[in-house]
Motif scaffolding. Sequence first.
Motif, PDB file in Angstrom:
ATOM      1  N   GLU A 136       0.834  -1.199   0.000  1.00 40.14           N
ATOM      2  CA  GLU A 136       0.000   0.000   0.000  1.00 40.14           C
ATOM      3  C   GLU A 136       0.870   1.251   0.000  1.00 40.14           C
ATOM      4  O   GLU A 136       2.061   1.188   0.295  1.00 40.14           O
ATOM      5  N   SER A 137       0.243   2.414  -0.253  1.00 40.15           N
ATOM      6  CA  SER A 137       1.043   3.640  -0.244  1.00 40.15           C
ATOM      7  C   SER A 137       1.641   3.836   1.145  1.00 40.15           C
ATOM      8  O   SER A 137       1.016   3.547   2.156  1.00 40.15           O
ATOM      9  N   HIS A 174       1.228  -0.889  -7.339  1.00 40.12           N
ATOM     10  CA  HIS A 174       0.227  -1.297  -6.357  1.00 40.12           C
ATOM     11  C   HIS A 174      -0.835  -2.174  -7.021  1.00 40.12           C
ATOM     12  O   HIS A 174      -1.675  -2.735  -6.353  1.00 40.12           O
ATOM     13  N   LEU A 194      -1.904  -5.406  -8.306  1.00 35.89           N
ATOM     14  CA  LEU A 194      -1.384  -6.758  -8.155  1.00 35.89           C
ATOM     15  C   LEU A 194      -1.494  -7.591  -9.412  1.00 35.89           C
ATOM     16  O   LEU A 194      -0.630  -8.414  -9.684  1.00 35.89           O
ATOM     17  N   ALA A 216      -4.970 -10.635   2.254  1.00 35.37           N
ATOM     18  CA  ALA A 216      -5.879  -9.491   2.264  1.00 35.37           C
ATOM     19  C   ALA A 216      -5.734  -8.662   0.992  1.00 35.37           C
ATOM     20  O   ALA A 216      -6.728  -8.242   0.390  1.00 35.37           O
ATOM     21  N   LEU A 217      -4.487  -8.462   0.559  1.00 32.83           N
ATOM     22  CA  LEU A 217      -4.253  -7.686  -0.665  1.00 32.83           C
ATOM     23  C   LEU A 217      -4.887  -8.373  -1.868  1.00 32.83           C
ATOM     24  O   LEU A 217      -5.526  -7.732  -2.698  1.00 32.83           O
ATOM     25  N   ALA A 243      -8.608  -8.082  -1.990  1.00 30.60           N
ATOM     26  CA  ALA A 243      -9.148  -6.744  -2.252  1.00 30.60           C
ATOM     27  C   ALA A 243      -9.189  -6.402  -3.737  1.00 30.60           C
ATOM     28  O   ALA A 243      -9.812  -5.425  -4.127  1.00 30.60           O
ATOM     29  N   LEU A 282     -10.118  -5.150   5.288  1.00 35.36           N
ATOM     30  CA  LEU A 282      -9.211  -4.700   6.334  1.00 35.36           C
ATOM     31  C   LEU A 282      -9.731  -3.408   6.916  1.00 35.36           C
ATOM     32  O   LEU A 282     -10.186  -2.544   6.197  1.00 35.36           O
ATOM     33  N   ASP A 283      -9.619  -3.259   8.211  1.00 33.33           N
ATOM     34  CA  ASP A 283      -9.976  -1.989   8.814  1.00 33.33           C
ATOM     35  C   ASP A 283      -8.770  -1.076   8.792  1.00 33.33           C
ATOM     36  O   ASP A 283      -7.635  -1.527   8.756  1.00 33.33           O
ATOM     37  N   GLY A 284      -9.033   0.203   8.854  1.00 31.63           N
ATOM     38  CA  GLY A 284      -7.970   1.180   9.095  1.00 31.63           C
ATOM     39  C   GLY A 284      -6.952   1.292   7.983  1.00 31.63           C
ATOM     40  O   GLY A 284      -7.151   0.807   6.874  1.00 31.63           O
ATOM     41  N   ASP A 285      -5.869   1.975   8.286  1.00 31.17           N
ATOM     42  CA  ASP A 285      -4.832   2.248   7.309  1.00 31.17           C
ATOM     43  C   ASP A 285      -3.502   1.717   7.824  1.00 31.17           C
ATOM     44  O   ASP A 285      -3.393   1.255   8.946  1.00 31.17           O
TER      45      ASP A 285
END
Lengths: 334, 326
Positions: free
Chosen positions: A48-49, A212, A214, A252-253, A256, A271-274
């Motif tokens: 992720e960034s 990013h 995939l 998870a990636l 998504a 996923l929650d959050g960053d």
Amino acid sequence: MNLLEVNNLKMHFPVHGGVMSRVVGAVKAVDGVSLTINKGETLGIVGESGCGKSTLGKAIVRLTKPTEGSILLNGIDITHMSQGHLRPLRKQFQMMFQDPAESLNPRMSVGEIITEPMLIQKIGNAVSRREKAIKLLERVGLPASAVDKFSFEFSGGQRQRVGVARAIALQPELLVLDEPVSALDVSVQSQVLNLLMELQEEMGIAYMFIAHDLAVVKHISDNVAVMYLGKIVEMADADIIYKNPKHTYTKALISAIPIPDPTVDRERMILDGDVPSPINPPKGSAFGHRLNHPAYDETIGLDMPLVEIEPGHWVAADPCCLGAEDYAKVREMV
Amino acid sequence: MSEDVLVVNNLQTAFDTDSGRLTAVDGVSFTVPAGKTVGIVGESGCGKSVTAMSIVQLLPQPAGVITGGEVIFKGANLIGADDETLYGVRGNEIGVIFQEPMTALNPVHRIGKQLSESLILHKGLSKKEAWEESIELLEMVGIPSPEMRVSEYPHQLSGGMRQRVVIAIALACKPDLIIADEPTTALDVTVQAQILDLLKKLQKEHGSSVILITHDLGVIAETCDEVVVMYAGRVVEQAPVENIFKNPQHAYTKGLLASMTKLETPRKSELKTIPNMVAGIADFVPGCRFCQRMEQEGMTLEVRPEFKEVAKDHWVEACPLCTDHA
């Protein structure tokens, strides 16, 4: 011998604070990365960034000076070399950037942009360089007349072709590509990817492909490394990592990615959050922290190295992010 | 029961530039049924964002002009409506989610103030009531500790959180129609999944209709009921989402689907591409513009193909070279 060998590379940036602007902390953008790239192969880097993938790329081509660790190119240690000593070696490795609009100088003609690396390396004379530039333009699918035009006269895809022409002008052995197609439309994206794959075949260039997306990374890479918060959490053959991911973050990636088939209905792992801030990262398992994993507390202070769980398949020995069986297996190997 | 919330009929939008008037949206028609999600997909410059901004008449001024057509929202034509009517619709009955959460939020106002704005204006709430409601809205879009976040500034939030705030603003007045212009393009895949999930959930709860503008066919497949494919300022195909993916009729739609990099494509195989590129807006031909890209010659470039229904709810710009429907 590997073309590129990176050992325990760290890239920390100081954080200044207070009235005296003293160093009060560090952004650990890249925090202990080890990897190798063989001649003519592609290593994809995803994450992720803010995970440090671009910083890693810049450190490898020595646009920044690494804090710790070593970078060996063809067996030569370039980690602490001065820019003057590096210059003759730069023929061997080049970098290409994400935004073609910003990485090409609008005051230089396309010909000047492409011949600049040759000029710096004192290769040929003005006439032969121009001839070479025209050949390169034709190779990347642009007309010879482009040589006297300016980059803003071209579309995004064409500009990225100019970027490719400049990057391959010195016939490098390693090309670090930082999000080379993410600014492009789908139909143009595949044109540029095809060009990159052809050039690799022809010239035997090794790529470090940072992106990013995939699906794109999987398509072009031999091996894929997944980064999270400055560290590699899993690394394996591209097909294997997608078919049999071990680390929860990799899973998870993959889950998504939107699937272009409306009839597929699947359970998504949301996923929650960053990604947490790299200034003050969680003390234990970084991803376990994001998952709120019950075993997180046990990982504080625990060493979680990358372990070769199966031949060529490396994964971080993190109790929060591996299945029980896998974790037991890697624990024995540590 | 399915009534259409929005009917766009032969919409034409142009921009006045130094080189004359350029038509960016050239006769676009589509409908948005109640409670459904319609995706508009196409490459950059195809006019998808201009179409959306024409619906709410938020075009750059004075350059952008709507030169023809109708936008019928809940039975009334918005084109030519007076400013008062438009103020009442925008942010109230039609909510807009903009692409860049960075630029869509005002950096010098607290989150709560930006959320309260439309509540005070459209719902007549007091400042205090609107502030309370803002906290609830933040909670609804899944922002942790909303009572704290409400008094923070945009720069204190991450990209994903900011996009949640923009969604909360768009949904504040429970609009009948939400226009989401590339709501996840600037975000990571993991955050994109969160946001799309949230949009779906909220749409179900409120029963709103959604226009989702994107260039990502994966996003379309996962969220939309209907798809509008745009190319060079026109709609080339419109159909229910399954038809677009299983039975595309227009060569452009087929090309777009084929050129996507999918996880199951064999590694390092040559990817399918669409040759050449979109012509510049000033060079558009009156006829089929995809034929123009494919360097075809002859009549198809001169006469605009008829937009016709080739199967139930499946519309296509019936160019004899790009489709089998002459």
